[in-house]
Design an enzyme around this catalytic site. Structure first.
Site, short mmCIF file in Angstrom:
data_model
loop_
_atom_site.label_atom_id
_atom_site.label_comp_id
_atom_site.label_asym_id
_atom_site.label_seq_id
_atom_site.Cartn_x
_atom_site.Cartn_y
_atom_site.Cartn_z
N SER A 206 0.81 -1.22 0.00
CA SER A 206 0.00 0.00 0.00
C SER A 206 0.84 1.27 0.00
O SER A 206 0.46 2.28 -0.61
CB SER A 206 -0.97 0.00 1.19
OG SER A 206 -0.28 -0.29 2.38
N HIS A 263 1.97 4.88 4.22
CA HIS A 263 1.14 5.45 3.15
C HIS A 263 1.57 6.88 2.83
O HIS A 263 1.73 7.25 1.66
CB HIS A 263 -0.33 5.43 3.55
CG HIS A 263 -0.87 4.06 3.78
ND1 HIS A 263 -2.12 3.83 4.32
CD2 HIS A 263 -0.35 2.83 3.53
CE1 HIS A 263 -2.32 2.52 4.41
NE2 HIS A 263 -1.26 1.90 3.93
#
Length: 285
Positions: A206, A263
């Site tokens: 991610s 992230h």
């Protein structure tokens, strides 16, 4: 030889089949967007005339290839895998690691792939520090956390978005650029999470995905092209998901632990590469 506009068409027209025909014919070309139009560029006016004639005859691409595609779902997917070898290889490696680690259950293997080493004793987990890890020569740990996934949903979502974003970069800038960006974003995400949370167990693609997203979004803003056009709503969806995760709601409900710093680190790195790449492409254009 200076590039020449061979075709100037509205952005609503799907040129993918015709571009595939040009690729099969090994015709050098690129597509840009300007003022609501998509422009097909080729080197030199003589080649531009041939491309215009070809489009007049085959605007939907190669009819022979369309007729031979008797099973479009299977044949189309296989062709997509062949057209995006680096994206396919990266996802294949991710799936292999997911199988070997039993989706986060095989700690005997995971401790060799985590950012820092750890050991489990009773109900407690003890982590090493990064300096100790690097002193042992275990440099691969700087990257391997992006291959670890915890659960089928975690794996499926990350694999889907890497397929969507990775193929765009591979088509626009080539497989080596995608590989370089994947490694840079993986490093950025992993270091950001370690600096924010300290020694801990985290993983997943991610962070890389947010890097690819930032790269595509800014590159497309500065140097629009058909390859980097994102699906409608994707940017808002992923940024909204990032903000939702940063509220801590999932940890509060004890549903999952989200590596938010990874992230953000990947996204910032992607914005920098997208800004640099977009400016260079715009200057070259």
């Amino acid at each position: 030889m200076s590039p020449v506009v061979a075709l100037r068409l509205p952005v609503q027209i799907d040129l993918s089949a015709f571009l595939a025909l040009l690729l099969r014919l090994q015709v050098p070309h690129r597509v840009t967007e300007e003022a609501g139009e998509q422009l097909l560029w080729v080197p030199g006016e003589p080649l531009a005339e041939q491309v215009r004639d070809l489009y007049a005859r085959y605007p939907q691409g190669d009819p022979a290839a369309q007729q031979s595609d008797a099973s479009p779902p299977v044949a189309g997917f296989v062709q997509s895998l062949k057209d995006s070898p680096l994206t396919t290889a990266m996802l294949g490696l991710t799936l292999l690691v997911a199988a070997l680690t039993l989706l986060g259950e095989n700690f005997a293997l995971i401790h060799w792939l985590s950012f820092v080493d750890f050991r489990i004793q009773g109900d407690y987990i003890y982590f090493s520090y990064l300096r100790e890890t690097l002193q042992r020569g275990q440099w691969w740990r700087l990257l391997t956390p992006m291959l670890i996934h915890f659960g089928l949903l975690h794996l499926a979502m990350n694999a889907l978005w890497y397929w969507v974003l990775g193929r765009r970069i591979e088509a626009r800038q080539g497989p080596w650029m995608l590989l370089g960006l994947t490694l840079v974003f993986g490093l950025s995400a992993n270091f950001a999470q370690y600096l924010y949370a300290g020694p801990s167990l985290f993983g997943g693609l991610s962070g890389v995905l947010y890097g690819l997203l930032g790269h595509c979004a800014l590159f497309q803003r500065l140097a629009p092209s058909a390859e980097y056009r994102l699906p409608p709503g994707l940017l808002a969806l992923m940024l909204g998901w990032l903000l939702l995760c940063m509220t801590g709601i999932f940890e509060l409900l004890q549903l999952a632990a989200i590596a938010n710093a990874a992230h953000v680190g990947g996204l910032l790195a992607g914005c920098l590469t997208g800004l640099a790449g977009g400016l260079l492409a715009r200057q070259h254009r």
